[in-house]
Design a protein around this motif. Structure first.
Motif, mmCIF file in Angstrom:
data_model
loop_
_atom_site.group_PDB
_atom_site.id
_atom_site.type_symbol
_atom_site.label_atom_id
_atom_site.label_comp_id
_atom_site.label_asym_id
_atom_site.label_seq_id
_atom_site.Cartn_x
_atom_site.Cartn_y
_atom_site.Cartn_z
ATOM 1 N N ASP A 125 -5.225 -1.877 -5.226
ATOM 2 C CA ASP A 125 -4.777 -2.140 -4.223
ATOM 3 C C ASP A 125 -5.399 -3.460 -3.664
ATOM 4 O O ASP A 125 -6.447 -3.767 -4.113
ATOM 5 C CB ASP A 125 -4.588 -1.236 -2.993
ATOM 6 C CG ASP A 125 -3.464 -1.380 -1.968
ATOM 7 O OD1 ASP A 125 -2.584 -2.652 -2.184
ATOM 8 O OD2 ASP A 125 -3.352 -1.017 -1.085
ATOM 9 N N GLU A 126 -4.813 -4.257 -2.891
ATOM 10 C CA GLU A 126 -5.462 -5.437 -2.416
ATOM 11 C C GLU A 126 -6.153 -6.486 -3.561
ATOM 12 O O GLU A 126 -7.215 -6.938 -3.287
ATOM 13 C CB GLU A 126 -6.637 -5.156 -1.489
ATOM 14 C CG GLU A 126 -6.107 -4.153 -0.440
ATOM 15 C CD GLU A 126 -5.736 -5.042 0.959
ATOM 16 O OE1 GLU A 126 -5.715 -6.355 1.073
ATOM 17 O OE2 GLU A 126 -5.423 -4.431 2.054
ATOM 18 N N THR A 138 0.955 -1.368 -0.092
ATOM 19 C CA THR A 138 -0.021 0.049 -0.048
ATOM 20 C C THR A 138 0.835 1.310 0.122
ATOM 21 O O THR A 138 0.552 2.315 -0.746
ATOM 22 C CB THR A 138 -0.773 -0.047 1.171
ATOM 23 O OG1 THR A 138 -1.831 -1.270 1.149
ATOM 24 C CG2 THR A 138 -1.938 1.150 1.336
HETATM 25 MG MG LIG Z 1 -1.927 -3.045 2.072
#
Ligand SMILES: [Mg+2]
Ligand SMILES: Nc1ncnc2c1ncn2[C@@H]1O[C@H](COP(=O)(O)OP(=O)(O)OP(=O)(O)O)[C@@H](O)[C@H]1O
Length: 300
Positions: A130-131, A57
Motif C-alpha cells: 500500500d502507499e 487501503t
Molecule cells: Mg490509503
C-alpha cells in the motif's frame, strides 16, 4: 454524540478503512475483478492507482481478506523503506528466519528458498504494497529483482502495488522502465458521481444500523459530491459533520444548511464561497497592480 438521536448502533462515517462498510462501487468492483484475473494468471506486477481518499487501503484489506486459500500473502502498509529494510520486511511477512547480520545474498537466497517451498506446495505468493508512491526508487528496483525469482513456468512472487497518482510519475522515470514493462495489469480508480454518493451514503448508514426515512436527500448528496469531487473520505467527513449539526438543532433529517455548514468547516472540501472569495481577492490584487502601472506610465 448523535447515535441515539438517529437510531444508529455505531458511527457510520469514521475514516478507518473498515471492510464491513465496503460498498461495491462499480470502479471498486472492477478493480477487484482485475486483481483476481491478474493473480490467477500469475503475472509479475499489478498496479492500482487512485486519488487520495478514494478507497485504496480499503481495497487492499478487502483483497487480503478474500485471497483464495492457495495464496500466501505478505503485506507492507508503509513502504518508505531502504532496499535492505524492504527485504527484511518481506522476509518477516513470509515467516523467513534470518539472522539480523546476515548479508544481502544469504537474505535473498532464504527468501527464494521459502518461495520455492511454497510453490512446491502448489501455492502462490503475493506481496501487497500500500502507499506504493512512497517507495524509494532503489527499493522499487530491489522489488523488481525479487520478482525475477521464477521456476521454468511460473513467477515465484507476484506484487500488487496500490498507490496515489504520484506512483505513475515515479514509474515514468527512465531508470524504472524495466519494471514498468512488467506491469501487465493496472487499474485506475474513479471518483463517485452524484448517484453513487447517494447509494454510498445510504449503504454506510444501513451498515451502522440506521432504519429510518432518508437522511441525506439527493440535493444534499449532490452538494457533497461537488464539494468532495466524489472522494469517499471527504464525503465521510461531510456526512459526519452534517449529522452533528442536525443533531445540535434537534432535527431528524439533514437539510441543505447542515451540508453547507459542514463544507465551510472542512478545509479539504471545495467551498463555493471560499472559491469566490479567493477569486475576488485575486482580482483586487490584479486591479491594484494595473492601476499602479497605469499611473506610473501616465507620470512618465
Ligand atoms: Mg490509503
Ligand atoms: N467502496 C467503499 N465502500 C465503503 N467505504 C469506502 C469505499 N471507498 C472508500 N471508502 C471509505 O473512504 C475512506 C478513505 O478510504 P481509504 O483510506 O481506503 O482511501 P485511500 O485511497 O487509501 O487514501 P490515501 O490515498 O490517503 O491512502 C475510508 O473511510 C473508507 O472506508
Amino acid at each position: 454524540m448523535y447515535l441515539y438521536h438517529f437510531g444508529l448502533s455505531e458511527l457510520p462515517f469514521t475514516l478507518t478503512p473498515n471492510t464491513s462498510y465496503f460498498f461495491g462501487l462499480p470502479s471498486h468492483n472492477e478493480a477487484l475483478q482485475v486483481l483476481s484475473t491478474a493473480l490467477q494468471t500469475g503475472e509479475g506486477f499489478i498496479k492500482v492507482t487512485g486519488e487520495v481518499g478514494t478507497g485504496k487501503t480499503l481495497l487492499c484489506r478487502k483483497l487480503l481478506n478474500e485471497l483464495p486459500d492457495h495464496f500466501e500473502s505478505a503485506y507492507i502498509p508503509n513502504p518508505l523503506l531502504t532496499p535492505a529494510e524492504l527485504r527484511r520486511s518481506v522476509a518477516a511477512e513470509l515467516g523467513v528466519n534470518v539472522d539480523e547480520n546476515c548479508d544481502q545474498q544469504t537474505f535473498t537466497q532464504k527468501i527464494q528458498q521459502t518461495l520455492i517451498t511454497t510453490n512446491q506446495q502448489r501455492k502462490s505468493t503475493v506481496l501487497i504494497i500500500d502507499e506504493a508512491q512512497a517507495l524509494p526508487v532503489e527499493s522499487i528496483e530491489a522489488l523488481r529483482l525479487m520478482t525475477n525469482l521464477e521456476t521454468e513456468s511460473t513467477k515465484l512472487l507476484q506484487v500488487v502495488l496500490f498507490g496515489q497518482p504520484e506512483l505513475d510519475e515515479k514509474l515514468d522515470r527512465t531508470e524504472l522502465r524495466q519494471l514498468r514493462q512488467r506491469i501487465t495489469f493496472s487499474y485506475s480508480l474513479s471518483l463517485m458521481d452524484a448517484d453513487q454518493v447517494v447509494q454510498y451514503v445510504q449503504h454506510r448508514l444501513t451498515v451502522a444500523g440506521y432504519r429510518g426515512a432518508t437522511l441525506f436527500d439527493k440535493t444534499c448528496c449532490e452538494l457533497m459530491m461537488k464539494a468532495s469531487k466524489g472522494t469517499a473520505r471527504i464525503v465521510n467527513v461531510l456526512c459526519h459533520k452534517s449529522l452533528m449539526l442536525a443533531y445540535g438543532e434537534g432535527k431528524s433529517c439533514i437539510e441543505k444548511g447542515h451540508v453547507f455548514g459542514a463544507i465551510e468547516d472542512t478545509e479539504a472540501a471545495f467551498s463555493v464561497s471560499r472559491y469566490w472569495s479567493a477569486k475576488i481577492g485575486l482580482s483586487v490584487v490584479v486591479i491594484v497592480i494595473l492601476l499602479a502601472v497605469a499611473s506610473w506610465a501616465a507620470w512618465l
